[in-house]
Design a protein around this motif. Structure first.
Motif, PDB file in Angstrom:
ATOM      1  N   LEU A  26       0.831  -1.213   0.000  1.00 37.62           N
ATOM      2  CA  LEU A  26       0.000   0.000   0.000  1.00 37.62           C
ATOM      3  C   LEU A  26       0.863   1.259   0.000  1.00 37.62           C
ATOM      4  CD1 LEU A  26      -2.744  -1.076   2.577  1.00 37.62           C
ATOM      5  CD2 LEU A  26      -3.075  -0.725   0.133  1.00 37.62           C
ATOM      6  N   LEU A  27       1.935   1.253   0.782  1.00 34.85           N
ATOM      7  CA  LEU A  27       2.791   2.437   0.879  1.00 34.85           C
ATOM      8  C   LEU A  27       3.608   2.653  -0.390  1.00 34.85           C
ATOM      9  CD1 LEU A  27       4.034   2.137   4.562  1.00 34.85           C
ATOM     10  CD2 LEU A  27       2.485   3.849   3.639  1.00 34.85           C
ATOM     11  N   LYS A  28       3.901   1.596  -1.128  1.00 38.22           N
ATOM     12  CA  LYS A  28       4.625   1.745  -2.398  1.00 38.22           C
ATOM     13  C   LYS A  28       3.867   2.676  -3.346  1.00 38.22           C
ATOM     14  CE  LYS A  28       7.068  -2.690  -2.707  1.00 38.22           C
ATOM     15  NZ  LYS A  28       7.118  -3.984  -3.433  1.00 38.22           N
ATOM     16  N   LYS A  29       2.558   2.542  -3.355  1.00 40.81           N
ATOM     17  CA  LYS A  29       1.743   3.391  -4.235  1.00 40.81           C
ATOM     18  C   LYS A  29       1.734   4.836  -3.744  1.00 40.81           C
ATOM     19  CE  LYS A  29      -1.272  -0.538  -5.282  1.00 40.81           C
ATOM     20  NZ  LYS A  29      -2.649  -1.094  -5.164  1.00 40.81           N
ATOM     21  N   LEU A  30       1.680   5.014  -2.422  1.00 38.80           N
ATOM     22  CA  LEU A  30       1.633   6.369  -1.869  1.00 38.80           C
ATOM     23  C   LEU A  30       2.967   7.091  -1.999  1.00 38.80           C
ATOM     24  CD1 LEU A  30      -0.494   5.758   1.357  1.00 38.80           C
ATOM     25  CD2 LEU A  30      -1.246   6.707  -0.819  1.00 38.80           C
ATOM     26  N   ILE A  31       4.078   6.336  -2.050  1.00 37.68           N
ATOM     27  CA  ILE A  31       5.391   6.960  -2.208  1.00 37.68           C
ATOM     28  C   ILE A  31       5.496   7.687  -3.542  1.00 37.68           C
ATOM     29  CG2 ILE A  31       7.840   6.384  -2.606  1.00 37.68           C
ATOM     30  CD1 ILE A  31       7.630   4.390  -0.331  1.00 37.68           C
ATOM     31  N   ASP A  32       4.793   7.200  -4.548  1.00 36.15           N
ATOM     32  CA  ASP A  32       4.814   7.818  -5.882  1.00 36.15           C
ATOM     33  C   ASP A  32       3.606   8.723  -6.111  1.00 36.15           C
ATOM     34  OD1 ASP A  32       7.194   6.504  -6.546  1.00 36.15           O
ATOM     35  OD2 ASP A  32       6.104   4.686  -7.104  1.00 36.15           O
ATOM     36  N   ASP A  33       2.965   9.158  -5.040  1.00 37.87           N
ATOM     37  CA  ASP A  33       1.809  10.055  -5.158  1.00 37.87           C
ATOM     38  C   ASP A  33       2.247  11.392  -5.752  1.00 37.87           C
ATOM     39  OD1 ASP A  33      -1.168   9.968  -3.799  1.00 37.87           O
ATOM     40  OD2 ASP A  33      -0.397  12.019  -3.980  1.00 37.87           O
ATOM     41  N   ASN A  34       1.277  12.098  -6.377  1.00 38.08           N
ATOM     42  CA  ASN A  34       1.615  13.388  -6.997  1.00 38.08           C
ATOM     43  C   ASN A  34       1.520  14.559  -6.017  1.00 38.08           C
ATOM     44  OD1 ASN A  34      -1.118  13.289  -6.670  1.00 38.08           O
ATOM     45  ND2 ASN A  34      -1.650  13.934  -8.745  1.00 38.08           N
ATOM     46  N   VAL A  35       1.155  14.294  -4.764  1.00 38.30           N
ATOM     47  CA  VAL A  35       1.090  15.345  -3.742  1.00 38.30           C
ATOM     48  C   VAL A  35       2.294  15.178  -2.813  1.00 38.30           C
ATOM     49  CG1 VAL A  35      -0.263  16.373  -1.878  1.00 38.30           C
ATOM     50  CG2 VAL A  35      -1.417  15.392  -3.863  1.00 38.30           C
ATOM     51  N   ASP A  36       3.019  16.267  -2.594  1.00 42.54           N
ATOM     52  CA  ASP A  36       4.290  16.197  -1.871  1.00 42.54           C
ATOM     53  C   ASP A  36       4.133  15.695  -0.446  1.00 42.54           C
ATOM     54  OD1 ASP A  36       5.828  17.031  -3.991  1.00 42.54           O
ATOM     55  OD2 ASP A  36       5.564  19.152  -3.539  1.00 42.54           O
ATOM     56  N   TYR A  37       3.166  16.252   0.305  1.00 35.42           N
ATOM     57  CA  TYR A  37       3.103  15.869   1.713  1.00 35.42           C
ATOM     58  C   TYR A  37       2.567  14.452   1.890  1.00 35.42           C
ATOM     59  CZ  TYR A  37      -1.948  16.940   2.145  1.00 35.42           C
ATOM     60  OH  TYR A  37      -3.303  16.964   2.016  1.00 35.42           O
ATOM     61  N   VAL A  38       1.847  13.910   0.895  1.00 33.56           N
ATOM     62  CA  VAL A  38       1.454  12.497   0.937  1.00 33.56           C
ATOM     63  C   VAL A  38       2.684  11.615   0.751  1.00 33.56           C
ATOM     64  CG1 VAL A  38       0.094  10.699  -0.192  1.00 33.56           C
ATOM     65  CG2 VAL A  38      -0.884  12.976   0.132  1.00 33.56           C
ATOM     66  N   ARG A  39       3.559  12.009  -0.170  1.00 38.77           N
ATOM     67  CA  ARG A  39       4.807  11.278  -0.385  1.00 38.77           C
ATOM     68  C   ARG A  39       5.670  11.329   0.881  1.00 38.77           C
ATOM     69  NH1 ARG A  39       7.540  13.348  -5.802  1.00 38.77           N
ATOM     70  NH2 ARG A  39       8.806  11.490  -5.469  1.00 38.77           N
ATOM     71  N   GLN A  40       5.698  12.489   1.525  1.00 36.52           N
ATOM     72  CA  GLN A  40       6.475  12.620   2.760  1.00 36.52           C
ATOM     73  C   GLN A  40       5.964  11.649   3.819  1.00 36.52           C
ATOM     74  OE1 GLN A  40       5.879  15.884   5.661  1.00 36.52           O
ATOM     75  NE2 GLN A  40       7.938  16.550   5.088  1.00 36.52           N
TER      76      GLN A  40
END
Length: 326
Positions: A26-40
């Protein structure tokens, strides 16, 4: 956006130090999110999940470390994402890789200090000095056997797993910056002529002394080729030795007292010593040992000499007092 960030934080709180594969996916997908603070948030959460894990136990660790290197070194990436990568690095290597995040005690009791520290840490968006609160959640992962005098007798514990499975991750290798060697050097024509004249004078002097210039150059080149071949042979021998060690690695190993024992390693530990037997069944943290031969001489683990700074081992002294004028 806020929901995705909150989901990453929730996964970190629930699965910290477990390397849960579903949470990793699940976190692999969020790491490549287009929103910076979600990636953080996803990077920080992944750092919490993979604490104390090496490549053999969790293969994704190596890829995640490479990704952190790439993100933290990009100058044109947003500061938010880079901050998440740096914090994730700190969590992966926290406490010299000797601690993990734990909100529950080994006996199943809630560690209120850890719960408060985790809650305060995730408020860092409001105030960055909240970040150090994460240290309240750390728990040392070690096995230390003690006798009735609270001393550490020399005893080994059996680990039913290969040593490399729970070993420290290898240190990071920083690639050498060879950009300077690849740069095209511009040389003035006057410099070229001066070098040529110098080489001619050197050659003429050698001929006057009766030296064979061609032979000397050939010997020099042969020596350089020999050194290069020796280096290549050495590298090949080291690689072959490493492969043999991996192939011949035993399926078990012995741990001295005291030792680092990770959370996932605890289930593989057994007490096999004939003289010292554990009082309780648990084999992690502080383990009280019963001596079945109290009349015999006891060999105690000798600690390093206490330094001036009040710790064991070679620690630097604190800096001298100074007056801050800033």
């Amino acid at each position: 956006m806020g929901v995705r960030y909150g989901a990453a934080a929730a996964l970190a709180v629930a699965c910290a130090g477990t390397a849960n594969q579903q949470a990793i996916d699940l976190l692999k997908k969020l790491i490549d999110d287009n929103v910076d603070y979600v990636r953080q948030g996803a990077l920080i959460a992944m750092g919490m999940l993979l604490m104390q894990r090496n490549e053999k136990e969790t293969p994704y660790v190596a890829k995640f470390r490479e990704k952190l290197f790439g993100l933290s070194g990009q100058k044109y990436l947003s500061k938010t994402t880079r901050m998440g990568a740096i914090l994730a690095f700190g969590l992966l290597d926290a406490g010299g890789r000797n601690v993990t995040i734990s909100l529950m005690s080994p006996g199943g009791q809630r560690r209120m200090g850890s719960v408060i520290g985790m809650a305060m840490f995730w408020q860092y968006w409001q105030w960055y000095p909240y970040l150090p609160f994460i240290s309240m959640t750390f728990r040392t992962t070690a096995l230390m056997g003690l006798n009735e005098d609270l001393e550490m007798p020399k005893v080994d514990f059996y680990c039913n797993a290969p040593k490399s499975q729970f070993d420290y991750p290898p240190p990071e290798k920083v690639a050498k910056d060879d950009r300077k060697s690849k740069c095209i050097k511009v040389e003035l024509s006057t410099s070229k002529k001066a070098k040529k004249r110098k080489a001619e004078r050197k050659k003429a002097k050698a001929e006057e002394n009766g030296e064979d210039v061609a032979m000397a150059e050939a010997e020099k080149k042969a020596e350089e080729d020999k050194e290069k071949a020796a280096e290549e042979e050495k590298e090949a021998a080291e690689a072959e030795k490493k492969e043999e060690e991996e192939k011949e690695e035993p399926k078990y190993h012995m741990l001295p007292n005291p030792s680092r024992v990770t959370t996932s390693q605890q289930k593989t530990i057994e007490a096999t010593d004939a003289r010292y037997r554990p009082v309780a069944k648990k084999l992690y943290g502080f383990v009280m040992l019963r001596d079945s031969k109290p009349g015999e001489e006891t060999e105690i683990v000798q600690l390093k000499k206490l330094s001036k700074s009040g710790v064991y081992g070679s620690e630097p002294d604190p800096p001298a007092p100074f007056e801050y004028l800033g």
